[in-house]
Design a protein around this motif. Structure first.
Motif, mmCIF file in Angstrom:
data_model
loop_
_atom_site.group_PDB
_atom_site.id
_atom_site.type_symbol
_atom_site.label_atom_id
_atom_site.label_comp_id
_atom_site.label_asym_id
_atom_site.label_seq_id
_atom_site.Cartn_x
_atom_site.Cartn_y
_atom_site.Cartn_z
ATOM 1 N N TYR B 28 3.996 -4.050 3.521
ATOM 2 C CA TYR B 28 4.587 -5.331 3.643
ATOM 3 C C TYR B 28 4.766 -5.572 5.231
ATOM 4 N N THR B 31 1.899 -8.084 6.510
ATOM 5 C CA THR B 31 1.675 -9.408 6.077
ATOM 6 C C THR B 31 3.125 -9.531 6.733
ATOM 7 N N GLN B 32 4.234 -9.137 6.961
ATOM 8 C CA GLN B 32 5.208 -9.909 7.545
ATOM 9 C C GLN B 32 4.943 -10.273 9.762
ATOM 10 N N THR B 45 -1.241 -12.778 1.144
ATOM 11 C CA THR B 45 -0.415 -12.118 -0.057
ATOM 12 C C THR B 45 -0.697 -11.166 -0.969
ATOM 13 N N GLU B 46 -0.593 -10.156 -1.155
ATOM 14 C CA GLU B 46 -0.775 -9.142 -2.106
ATOM 15 C C GLU B 46 -1.805 -8.420 -2.608
ATOM 16 N N GLY B 47 -2.383 -10.067 -2.895
ATOM 17 C CA GLY B 47 -3.477 -9.935 -3.754
ATOM 18 C C GLY B 47 -5.015 -9.359 -3.094
ATOM 19 N N TYR B 50 -4.245 -5.836 -0.128
ATOM 20 C CA TYR B 50 -4.580 -4.586 -0.755
ATOM 21 C C TYR B 50 -5.914 -4.256 -1.033
ATOM 22 N N PRO B 51 -6.064 -4.559 -1.660
ATOM 23 C CA PRO B 51 -7.717 -5.416 -1.602
ATOM 24 C C PRO B 51 -8.740 -4.854 -0.421
ATOM 25 N N LEU B 53 -6.900 -3.356 2.512
ATOM 26 C CA LEU B 53 -6.898 -2.094 2.863
ATOM 27 C C LEU B 53 -7.488 -1.366 2.355
ATOM 28 N N HIS B 54 -7.310 -1.137 1.178
ATOM 29 C CA HIS B 54 -7.842 0.167 0.203
ATOM 30 C C HIS B 54 -9.446 0.031 0.266
#
Lengths: 207, 113
Positions: B28, B31-32, B45-47, B50-51, B53-54
């Motif tokens: 988070y 993103t901020q 976006t989260e979509g 996170y992929p 980052l993984h």
């Protein structure tokens, strides 16, 4: 800033679990993300927890679900590579060699033939995997699903089904080759499982 | 990510660069930070985050640290040694790309272009 209560965190966790985010290792990161976003919304827009949560989810749920499917694909490829690499692991080579020796020595003494022998091997492998998995996962972690373990089991079970369909009926011709291949695949699976587990434990996701 | 697909290929570089400047960060927060630095021009976006980052974690460029914060677990990411090196390379690549693009869009000597 207002901090969410444990029940509110639990609510987010349950909601995500019921919204296709069934893997604990992905969910715990999303719970934190959503919780932080909700806390900010409650502060800046002066909303209650449920209103802030609802407002966030209306806007972002689609993205959250998309994330899970992308991470699933990524995990699938990673696990596939790991399984391939572990086919050449010294333990796999050693176990396959022992399997070859054992099969060469004792196969002819089994009257029921290669299909029976394969089923015995399958049973032994399943028992061994079960014992290892139960040993690896503590009581606290048993109900949770972890994406890399899930993908590993998914690939391995499908590989075995494919193996049965493609090779089993041909086993009487080249039984030694097929059985050694089978032992190698299973050995690679167990080594990969241990690696995945160690990685989770290193990250403190498993206790 | 908003702003169509222009930023899409640069997401990993953006993440690596942010982590190279700071210490450890959580999703988070990234993103901020991006939103703040670009004055809202770019939203991750989260979509997408996170992929990415993984993927970076899987390729050994990031390492993970878990901490209990405010009644929940928080996953922090930080650069590994490999990630630090990769961050420098990726920023150089991106800078060259932007320069090339600028040259294409607005050539310094239009007659030669």
């Amino acid at each position: 800033m207002r901090k969410l209560a444990p029940e509110e965190i639990g609510f987010i966790d349950k909601y995500l679990e019921n919204s296709e985010v069934k893997f604990y290792d992905i969910r715990l990161e999303l719970v934190d993300h959503v919780a932080k976003a909700v806390e900010e919304k409650m502060d800046t827009e002066n909303l209650t927890f449920y209103d802030a949560f609802k407002s966030y989810m209306i806007k972002n749920k689609k993205e959250l679900i998309k994330e899970v499917s992308l991470i699933k694909k990524e995990a699938f490829l990673k696990v596939l590579k790991m399984l391939g690499a572990n086919l050449f692991h010294p333990i796999t080579i050693g176990v396959s060699f022992l399997g070859w020796l054992f099969t060469k020595e004792f196969f002819n003494t089994i009257k029921e033939g290669p299909a029976f022998f394969s089923l015995v091997l399958l049973f032994l492998f399943l028992m061994l995997s079960l014992v290892i998995m139960r040993g690896l996962l503590s009581k606290k972690n048993r109900g949770k699903q972890y994406i890399y373990i899930n993908r590993l089991v998914f690939i391995s079970s499908h590989t075995f089904q494919l193996y049965q369909i493609v090779f089993l009926h041909k086993m009487s011709e080249h039984y030694l080759l097929y059985l050694i291949l089978y032992v190698a695949i299973n050995s690679s699976f167990l080594i990969s499982l241990k690696k995945v587990y160690d990685n989770y434990q290193k990250k403190l996701l498993l206790s | 990510m908003s702003n169509n697909n222009l930023y899409k290929g640069s997401l990993q570089t953006i993440i690596l660069q942010l982590l190279a400047k700071g210490d450890k960060m959580y999703g988070y927060e990234i993103t901020q930070k991006v939103k703040e630095l670009t004055k809202g021009e770019l939203t991750i976006t989260e979509g997408a985050l996170y992929p990415a980052l993984h993927k970076l974690e899987g390729s050994g460029m990031l390492e993970v640290e878990m901490q209990k914060v405010d009644n929940r677990l928080r996953k922090y990411y930080k650069l590994t040694e490999k990630g630090e090196k990769e961050s420098v390379i990726k920023v150089e690549e991106l800078t060259r790309f932007v320069e090339t693009l600028q040259e294409l869009m607005a050539p310094k000597n239009p007659k030669l272009a």
